[in-house]
Design a protein around this motif. Structure first.
Motif, PDB file in Angstrom:
ATOM      1  N   ALA A 164      36.968  40.686  40.505  1.00 48.49           N
ATOM      2  CA  ALA A 164      37.338  40.375  39.124  1.00 48.49           C
ATOM      3  C   ALA A 164      36.845  41.468  38.191  1.00 48.49           C
ATOM      4  O   ALA A 164      37.599  41.960  37.341  1.00 48.49           O
ATOM      5  CB  ALA A 164      36.752  39.017  38.725  1.00 48.49           C
ATOM      6  N   ASN A 167      38.896  44.653  38.691  1.00 42.48           N
ATOM      7  CA  ASN A 167      40.250  44.622  38.157  1.00 42.48           C
ATOM      8  C   ASN A 167      40.283  44.681  36.649  1.00 42.48           C
ATOM      9  O   ASN A 167      41.135  45.345  36.070  1.00 42.48           O
ATOM     10  CB  ASN A 167      40.963  43.360  38.615  1.00 42.48           C
ATOM     11  CG  ASN A 167      41.253  43.400  40.095  1.00 42.48           C
ATOM     12  OD1 ASN A 167      41.465  44.476  40.646  1.00 42.48           O
ATOM     13  ND2 ASN A 167      41.259  42.253  40.724  1.00 42.48           N
ATOM     14  N   THR A 168      39.358  44.001  36.045  1.00 42.56           N
ATOM     15  CA  THR A 168      39.382  43.981  34.584  1.00 42.56           C
ATOM     16  C   THR A 168      38.881  45.301  33.997  1.00 42.56           C
ATOM     17  O   THR A 168      39.408  45.752  32.982  1.00 42.56           O
ATOM     18  CB  THR A 168      38.517  42.842  34.049  1.00 42.56           C
ATOM     19  OG1 THR A 168      37.256  42.853  34.719  1.00 42.56           O
ATOM     20  CG2 THR A 168      39.186  41.516  34.252  1.00 42.56           C
ATOM     21  N   LYS A 170      38.863  48.294  35.561  1.00 44.11           N
ATOM     22  CA  LYS A 170      39.496  49.462  36.189  1.00 44.11           C
ATOM     23  C   LYS A 170      38.444  50.380  36.795  1.00 44.11           C
ATOM     24  O   LYS A 170      38.419  51.597  36.573  1.00 44.11           O
ATOM     25  CB  LYS A 170      40.350  50.239  35.174  1.00 44.11           C
ATOM     26  CG  LYS A 170      41.517  49.443  34.669  1.00 44.11           C
ATOM     27  CD  LYS A 170      42.454  50.350  33.933  1.00 44.11           C
ATOM     28  CE  LYS A 170      43.337  49.594  32.974  1.00 44.11           C
ATOM     29  NZ  LYS A 170      42.671  48.966  31.865  1.00 44.11           N
TER      30      LYS A 170
END
Lengths: 223, 552
Positions: A164, A167-168, A170
């Motif tokens: 998580a 992904n948030t 980068k």
């Protein structure tokens, strides 16, 4: 060479001399940029990256993926010194830029830290990406079960918390026992580091998520 | 009536009576002339034979010629009704006083008249004239006067009523004297007289009148001679007044009772000073007053005096008085004592005896509805109700109240918790493209999922449509929520924008995430200003601490 130069210069100087036969300074020399190869007085530059034992077999597995972009696109010689357990990189004559060597070295280093090849390749492509490493004990002194629990908290169930965050923000994160490595741009590294630190310090994952959302939303608004 | 004629008619009537008796019942079913004639004659006889006993009947004889059955019957009824009541009364009296029957026998010599007198006497025993003391006196006097004046030939029916009353009065007196009443009663106030008067009143109402005859008056005389001197004196005194009254009352039979009434009224109206305050009557008045005082406890001495006067210990009256007195004492004592707890208003448990509330039947107001008694019917009704509800599907489910959302629902950024399939390079590549080329739609993770889902659904729909040979109705237009990303509007419209404008897709209120009333600096109250400053300081302090922590 020296004869040629005067001839070119002579024409000019003749012209000038013809004009003036007094003492004038010689014209500035024009040099072309030095090649990587010629740097350090024409000597070849090397980089050596040691391979940790746990990365030995992955290196063997992904060797071609590493080798190909370095050798062909970056124009850097690469070889594995099995005896010394090191990856050696050397500049070639047609290496366009000196920084290539450093980039390749960083790329290999990233792989050795634990990052995947496609993630590490970003280092080759983008300039502004960095790898930051820190330890859990830098944030908070934890011992025994607390440490284990902290590590567990960082990863989450099946690694979902880590993903998580990745992904948030980068970024790419590698949690190696007590060491944590983050790969990404500077700002993103900062965000990821903050969330990881809060996780180490004990906040629940949900809280970290909400904070992440806020921060990334704010970041996105900037553009 | 001519006696001889009467005798012959009576004989024929008797014959007819016998004839009627002898006829068999079935013969009566068919109307016969001879039978009706016989009946009429017989009834005539009966009527005339009963007439002497019935003073008030308007008919001397039963009129049968030319009269209807109903009319004859009414005549008979008119005669017989009062007669019946009087007979009943006499029978009762005979029941109470059997000795009177013997008297009756003794008086049988005088014939019916004497009998009548005795009957009257018996009747008036129980009548006491309490209220009309003067009346008594008047009646007494009248009686005496009559005795003096009309000792004979008193069969005039005009004065029968008066005589009756006078008789009664004297009789009452005689009776009273005989009984030797106690102190309460005196010449004026006699309870027996009161009773007699009441009965006499009743008799008057029913139209019953007793005849008085010479023999009766004689008997009264004898009785009156037994009385003391006081009575005579008193009577004499009142005689003068009553003469007037007598003179006025020479009337028919029908007017008798009215005359009596008048007499009474006159007596009341003509009450004179002498009645109350004559030499002899002073005594009586005093005694009257005394008798009234007897009711109080003060004049017990008088009682005693009177008792001493009388012979033979406590009389009936005295006994009654004692009872009354004791009752009164009881009641007064009860009034003076503290009341029973039930009568005391609000009473707590401490103020009454233990378990005393159990003995009393208390009435509560139950504000709670009594628990329903579960009977078979109740359960059956409940089950029926349940069944109907289930069959109808009418459950009283709670409906959720939908809060109407005015704002467009914001798209919540979902956190992808799976390992990203793209490498970091690709991610930054996309980011770069988005920066330079905003039109390239950024498919978020949720969008990708939605795309996948819609693809699957389309495939499914295709297969289903194939089943129905592609005859299908188009989907109804459902207003769907449109998710709007906060991308600059210009970016969405232009393909290759060189410049990026500030105008965003979402309206300001959709972007705004604050709550409550937003006030400007100028609008704030002092307290609010203080609050804002305090918040600011707090935040600053927190940040400073954090920074210090980081540095350390």
């Amino acid at each position: 060479m020296s004869a040629e130069a005067p001839t070119s210069m002579e024409t000019e100087t003749v012209a000038s001399e013809t004009k003036l036969e007094s003492n004038t300074l010689p014209p500035k020399p024009k040099f072309e940029p030095l090649k990587a190869h010629e740097m350090s007085d024409g000597r070849i530059q090397f980089r050596k990256v040691s391979v940790p034992p746990h990365r030995y077999s992955p290196l063997k597995k992904y060797w071609m993926d590493i080798y190909t972009p370095i050798y062909e696109q970056m124009n850097i010689d690469i070889r594995m010194n099995l005896k010394a357990r090191k990856v050696e990189l050397k500049t070639r004559s047609d290496t366009p830029d000196v920084s290539n060597l450093q980039k390749c070295a960083d790329f290999v280093q990233a792989f050795m830290l634990g990052f995947d090849v496609p993630d590490a390749i970003a280092l080759l492509r983008l300039d502004e990406l960095y790898v930051e490493s820190f330890e859990i004990k830098d944030v908070k002194t934890l011992r025994g079960e607390h440490l284990s629990r902290a590590i567990g908290r960082l990863s989450g169930k099946g690694g979902k918390t880590k993903f998580a965050i990745e992904n948030t923000t980068k970024t790419r994160i590698v949690i190696a026992d007590t060491k944590i490595h983050i790969l990404g741009s500077f700002a993103n590294i900062k965000i990821a580091r903050d969330s990881l630190c809060s996780l180490i310090l004990g906040s629940p994952a949900g809280k970290v998520y909400s904070k992440l959302r806020q921060v990334t939303a704010r970041l996105a608004e900037r553009f | 009536m001519i006696p001889s004629a009467m005798a012959s008619s009576t004989e024929t009537a008797l014959e007819s009576l016998h004839h009627i008796k002898s006829t068999e019942p079935p013969e009566w079913l068919v109307p016969k002339q001879e039978l009706s004639q016989a009946v009429r004659a017989a009834s005539k006889l009966l009527f005339s034979s009963l007439k002497p006993y019935c003073p008030k009947s308007p008919f001397d004889q039963l009129l049968t010629e030319g009269f209807d059955v109903e009319q004859i019957w009414q005549q008979i009824d008119l005669q017989s009704q009062p007669l019946l009541s009087s007979l009943r009364r006499e029978v009762k009296k005979f029941e109470k006083h059997p000795e009177e029957i013997s008297k009756l026998k003794d008086g049988g010599v005088g014939g019916g008249e004497k009998k009548k007198k005795v009957l009257e006497q018996i009747e008036t025993d129980n009548v006491v004239n309490d209220d009309e003391d003067d009346d008594d006196m008047d009646m007494d006097e009248d009686e005496d006067d009559e005795e003096e004046e009309d000792e004979e030939g008193e069969e005039e029916e005009d004065e029968e009523g008066e005589e009756e009353e006078k008789e009664r009065g004297t009789e009452e007196e005689s009776e009273n004297e005989g009984e030797e009443k106690g102190g309460i009663e005196d010449k004026f106030l006699k309870i027996k007289e009161l009773q007699e008067y009441l009965e006499e009143d009743e008799a008057r109402e029913f139209g019953l009148k007793k005849k008085k005859t010479k023999a009766e008056s004689k008997k009264e005389e004898e009785d009156t001679e037994e009385e003391g001197d006081d009575d005579d004196e008193e009577d004499e005194n009142e005689g003068s007044e009553d003469d007037d009254d007598e003179a006025e009352e020479e009337e028919d039979e029908l007017g008798l009772f009215d005359g009596n009434d008048e007499e009474d009224e006159d007596d009341l109206e003509n009450a004179r000073y002498e009645d109350f305050f004559s030499r002899k009557k002073n005594k009586s008045s005093k005694e009257k007053a005394k008798s009234r005082d007897m009711l109080e406890e003060d004049s017990g001495s008088d009682d005693e005096q009177d008792v001493d006067k009388r012979k033979d210990g406590p009389s009936k009256h005295e006994k009654e008085l004692d009872k009354l007195r004791s009752k009164i004492e009881e009641m007064e004592k009860a009034n003076l004592d503290p009341k029973v707890w039930t009568m005391r208003g609000e009473v707590t448990a401490a103020q009454r005896q233990k378990n005393s509330a159990l003995e009393v039947d208390l009435d509560f107001e139950h504000n709670v509805r009594p628990a329903p008694v579960i009977t078979e019917e109740v359960t059956a009704s409940l089950e029926d109700l349940i069944k109907t509800r289930i069959s109808e599907g009418l459950f009283d489910d709670v409906q959720k109240a939908r809060t109407s959302s005015s704002k467009a629902p914001r798209e919540i950024k979902e956190l992808d918790e799976s390992k990203s399939k793209k490498g970091l390079a690709e991610v930054y590549e996309e980011e770069f493209f988005q920066k330079t080329d905003p039109a390239s739609a950024l498919l978020t993770f949720s969008d990708e999922l939605k795309k996948e889902a819609s693809m699957l659904f389309k495939k499914l729909c295709l297969k289903l449509d194939a089943l129905s040979h592609f005859h299908f109705t188009p989907k109804p237009v459902v207003e769907d929520m449109s998710i709007q990303t906060n991308v600059p509007a210009l970016a969405m419209e232009e393909i290759a924008p060189m410049a990026v404008s500030d105008a965003a897709m979402l309206a300001p209120e959709e972007v705004f995430s604050g709550k409550g009333d937003i006030k400007e600096e100028a609008e704030l109250t002092k307290a609010e200003r203080k609050r804002r400053r305090a918040n600011k300081k707090r935040k600053f302090k927190a940040e400073a601490a954090k920074r210090m922590g980081k540095k350390a």
